[in-house]
Design an enzyme around this catalytic site. Structure first.
Site, mmCIF file in Angstrom:
data_model
loop_
_atom_site.group_PDB
_atom_site.id
_atom_site.type_symbol
_atom_site.label_atom_id
_atom_site.label_comp_id
_atom_site.label_asym_id
_atom_site.label_seq_id
_atom_site.Cartn_x
_atom_site.Cartn_y
_atom_site.Cartn_z
ATOM 1 N N LYS A 102 0.868 -1.186 0.000
ATOM 2 C CA LYS A 102 0.000 0.000 0.000
ATOM 3 C C LYS A 102 0.899 1.229 0.000
ATOM 4 O O LYS A 102 1.839 1.322 0.781
ATOM 5 C CB LYS A 102 -0.886 0.013 1.249
ATOM 6 C CG LYS A 102 -2.037 -0.963 1.157
ATOM 7 C CD LYS A 102 -3.010 -0.783 2.302
ATOM 8 C CE LYS A 102 -4.220 -1.677 2.131
ATOM 9 N NZ LYS A 102 -3.883 -3.086 1.888
ATOM 10 N N ASP A 136 -1.825 -2.132 -4.073
ATOM 11 C CA ASP A 136 -3.234 -2.112 -3.663
ATOM 12 C C ASP A 136 -3.810 -0.722 -3.931
ATOM 13 O O ASP A 136 -3.073 0.259 -3.990
ATOM 14 C CB ASP A 136 -3.352 -2.369 -2.150
ATOM 15 C CG ASP A 136 -3.085 -3.824 -1.764
ATOM 16 O OD1 ASP A 136 -2.969 -4.682 -2.649
ATOM 17 O OD2 ASP A 136 -3.006 -4.081 -0.545
ATOM 18 N N GLN A 166 -10.743 -0.191 -8.484
ATOM 19 C CA GLN A 166 -11.992 -0.474 -7.757
ATOM 20 C C GLN A 166 -13.200 -0.173 -8.642
ATOM 21 O O GLN A 166 -13.432 0.983 -9.015
ATOM 22 C CB GLN A 166 -12.064 0.415 -6.505
ATOM 23 C CG GLN A 166 -10.932 0.169 -5.524
ATOM 24 C CD GLN A 166 -10.713 1.350 -4.588
ATOM 25 O OE1 GLN A 166 -10.982 2.484 -4.949
ATOM 26 N NE2 GLN A 166 -10.200 1.070 -3.405
ATOM 27 N N ARG A 187 -5.426 -5.667 -11.206
ATOM 28 C CA ARG A 187 -6.275 -6.503 -10.342
ATOM 29 C C ARG A 187 -7.611 -5.769 -10.213
ATOM 30 O O ARG A 187 -7.638 -4.615 -9.782
ATOM 31 C CB ARG A 187 -5.643 -6.661 -8.962
ATOM 32 C CG ARG A 187 -6.603 -7.338 -7.969
ATOM 33 C CD ARG A 187 -6.268 -7.033 -6.522
ATOM 34 N NE ARG A 187 -5.083 -7.716 -6.072
ATOM 35 C CZ ARG A 187 -4.322 -7.259 -5.078
ATOM 36 N NH1 ARG A 187 -4.602 -6.126 -4.469
ATOM 37 N NH2 ARG A 187 -3.256 -7.930 -4.710
ATOM 38 N N GLY A 191 -13.919 -2.777 -4.332
ATOM 39 C CA GLY A 191 -13.580 -1.595 -3.537
ATOM 40 C C GLY A 191 -14.061 -1.776 -2.114
ATOM 41 O O GLY A 191 -15.227 -2.100 -1.897
ATOM 42 N N THR A 229 -12.373 -11.376 -6.549
ATOM 43 C CA THR A 229 -13.706 -11.283 -5.956
ATOM 44 C C THR A 229 -14.096 -12.635 -5.367
ATOM 45 O O THR A 229 -13.540 -13.669 -5.764
ATOM 46 C CB THR A 229 -14.747 -10.874 -7.030
ATOM 47 O OG1 THR A 229 -16.046 -10.803 -6.433
ATOM 48 C CG2 THR A 229 -14.807 -11.833 -8.203
HETATM 49 P P1 FDA Z 1 -19.251 -8.979 -2.486
HETATM 50 O O1 FDA Z 1 -19.001 -7.937 -1.461
HETATM 51 O O2 FDA Z 1 -20.469 -8.854 -3.325
HETATM 52 O O3 FDA Z 1 -19.236 -10.385 -1.767
HETATM 53 C C1 FDA Z 1 -19.528 -11.586 -2.447
HETATM 54 C C2 FDA Z 1 -19.568 -12.712 -1.429
HETATM 55 O O4 FDA Z 1 -18.266 -12.924 -0.892
HETATM 56 C C3 FDA Z 1 -20.430 -12.432 -0.209
HETATM 57 O O5 FDA Z 1 -21.768 -12.758 -0.447
HETATM 58 C C4 FDA Z 1 -19.797 -13.313 0.832
HETATM 59 O O6 FDA Z 1 -20.179 -14.650 0.667
HETATM 60 C C5 FDA Z 1 -18.334 -13.237 0.484
HETATM 61 N N1 FDA Z 1 -17.633 -12.188 1.239
HETATM 62 C C6 FDA Z 1 -17.225 -10.967 0.781
HETATM 63 N N2 FDA Z 1 -16.577 -10.299 1.743
HETATM 64 C C7 FDA Z 1 -16.580 -11.094 2.835
HETATM 65 C C8 FDA Z 1 -16.074 -10.963 4.145
HETATM 66 N N3 FDA Z 1 -15.404 -9.876 4.534
HETATM 67 N N4 FDA Z 1 -16.267 -11.992 5.012
HETATM 68 C C9 FDA Z 1 -16.905 -13.119 4.639
HETATM 69 N N5 FDA Z 1 -17.405 -13.298 3.401
HETATM 70 C C10 FDA Z 1 -17.262 -12.310 2.518
HETATM 71 N N6 FDA Z 1 -10.185 -3.576 -1.849
HETATM 72 C C11 FDA Z 1 -9.651 -2.340 -2.031
HETATM 73 O O7 FDA Z 1 -10.342 -1.346 -1.870
HETATM 74 N N7 FDA Z 1 -8.331 -2.228 -2.390
HETATM 75 C C12 FDA Z 1 -7.531 -3.297 -2.633
HETATM 76 O O8 FDA Z 1 -6.368 -3.146 -3.019
HETATM 77 C C13 FDA Z 1 -8.112 -4.595 -2.459
HETATM 78 N N8 FDA Z 1 -7.376 -5.733 -2.689
HETATM 79 C C14 FDA Z 1 -8.021 -6.949 -2.732
HETATM 80 C C15 FDA Z 1 -7.323 -8.083 -3.144
HETATM 81 C C16 FDA Z 1 -7.986 -9.283 -3.294
HETATM 82 C C17 FDA Z 1 -7.224 -10.490 -3.760
HETATM 83 C C18 FDA Z 1 -9.395 -9.366 -3.021
HETATM 84 C C19 FDA Z 1 -10.147 -10.636 -3.221
HETATM 85 C C20 FDA Z 1 -10.065 -8.258 -2.564
HETATM 86 C C21 FDA Z 1 -9.392 -7.046 -2.403
HETATM 87 N N9 FDA Z 1 -10.072 -5.929 -1.944
HETATM 88 C C22 FDA Z 1 -9.452 -4.696 -2.072
HETATM 89 C C23 FDA Z 1 -11.414 -6.041 -1.307
HETATM 90 C C24 FDA Z 1 -12.525 -5.825 -2.316
HETATM 91 O O9 FDA Z 1 -12.536 -4.504 -2.769
HETATM 92 C C25 FDA Z 1 -13.900 -6.161 -1.714
HETATM 93 O O10 FDA Z 1 -14.142 -5.298 -0.633
HETATM 94 C C26 FDA Z 1 -14.038 -7.591 -1.208
HETATM 95 O O11 FDA Z 1 -13.414 -8.483 -2.075
HETATM 96 C C27 FDA Z 1 -15.542 -7.974 -1.120
HETATM 97 O O12 FDA Z 1 -16.133 -7.877 -2.393
HETATM 98 P P2 FDA Z 1 -16.492 -9.124 -3.329
HETATM 99 O O13 FDA Z 1 -15.958 -8.831 -4.697
HETATM 100 O O14 FDA Z 1 -16.011 -10.379 -2.743
HETATM 101 O O15 FDA Z 1 -18.062 -9.074 -3.509
#
Ligand code: FDA
Length: 311
Positions: A102, A136, A166, A187, A191, A229
């Protein structure tokens, strides 16, 4: 509604310096079982052991030494030295050479020039040791500066770096045009920060639609994109676009956070997709942990139950 309130509450806690300090001082022991679900530990040896176990299951890793929003150049200097040491340790331990950083950890909010010098220091060592460095993306206040730093290092021919975008930010599709034109590795994430409606889509449906447009563009035109995701609908869509256009499984990867949706992780692996696990560790775990709690109200209930059970 509950989601928005919960996200807001945990983001407020994430920004509290007092709570951060208290958490670092007292360690992950309270409430131990819960933080450890998302964080590999406080010490480097625990992180390396976690990475080894993940690799043994056939997954890829990226290691994040937790820390952000430093307020002094001394802290930024320490953070960059820590990354140099981490890369040496990972290389010696035979862990895959991939880290996530970061920029506010390296001084972005203190002095832009020094932050660039610190990033270059990390990238130089990374180049020597053949590491890939993912930058990140932090809250919207830092997006332009992060992309400016990325442009600077790209112009200086550092090709061992990529950046995160994001989908929730209104500006990100434009930023994606630029990064695709550079052939930079992106990536794609939804967000994790709480943002005002003026810069981000307030509604999850709009975020998901933006994510889906961006993933399609990345798969068709991007350079080895990371679809990061846990959302089964987004993952299904990426699989569908790849299959429809004959995009081979080694031309992109999925990414997920340590401790989240292990069921989907196993299914992707079984189907022969590349999957990288983002493994965070370190004493500065508190803001990261709060963001994970804010993403899902059920996590907060889980914490409350664990704390009561520990009493
Ligand atoms: P969504 O929020 O719709 O969640 C889909 C499903 O995933 C949920 O229904 C649940 O089952 C599961 N889930 C999601 N979050 C969960 C949690 N905390 N606990 C348990 N289950 C959960 N963000 C950012 O702002 N800057 C960055 O640099 C990064 N880097 C990053 C790297 C990687 C490898 C990942 C996977 C994610 C990030 N993120 C991030 C976080 C990202 O922005 C986001 O907040 C989370 O991935 C949750 O979003 P989803 O895409 O999973 O979808």
């Amino acid at each position: 509604m509950l989601d928005a309130v919960s996200k807001g509450f945990f983001h407020l806690l994430a920004r509290s310096r007092t709570l951060r300090k208290l958490a670092s001082r007292h360690g992950m022991a309270t409430p131990r079982s819960v933080a450890r679900r998302f964080i590999a530990g406080e010490e480097i040896d625990e992180a390396l052991a976690t990475c080894r176990a993940i690799q043994a299951r056939g997954m890829l890793v990226t290691l994040d030494h937790l820390g952000e929003s430093v307020t002094t150049l001394a802290e930024a200097d320490t953070a960059s030295r820590d990354y140099l040491q981490l890369m040496d340790r990972m290389a010696a331990a035979g862990i895959e050479r991939n880290i996530s950083i970061k920029l506010t950890q390296l001084g972005l909010d203190v002095d832009l020039g020094i932050a660039v010098d610190n990033v270059r220091r990390v990238l130089e060592a990374a180049r020597r040791l053949d590491f890939f460095v993912r930058i990140d993306m932090e809250s919207s206040a830092f997006v332009q500066r992060t992309l400016d730093v990325f442009d600077t290092i790209w112009q200086q021919e550092y090709r061992n770096a990529g950046v995160a975008l994001q989908a929730m930010l209104r500006r990100s599709e434009k930023d994606l045009d630029h990064l695709i034109a550079l052939r930079a590795r992106v990536r794609l994430i939804k967000g994790a920060y709480r943002e005002p409606g003026s810069v981000a889509y307030p509604n999850k449906g709009d975020v998901d639609r933006a994510y889906s447009r961006m993933l399609r563009r990345l798969l068709l035109e991007g350079n080895y994109p990371a679809i990061a995701t846990h959302d089964p609908a987004m993952i299904a869509e990426a699989r569908h676009v790849a299959a429809e256009h004959g995009i081979a499984r080694d031309r992109f990867e999925f990414q997920m956070l340590y401790g989240i949706r292990r069921d989907i992780q196993a299914a992707l692996l079984a189907d022969g997709y590349r999957l990288r696990i983002y493994v965070p560790y370190g004493r500065e775990w508190f803001p990261y942990f709060m963001r994970r709690l804010g993403e899902r109200p059920a996590n907060a209930l889980f914490v409350a139950r664990s704390v009561l059970a520990e009493r």
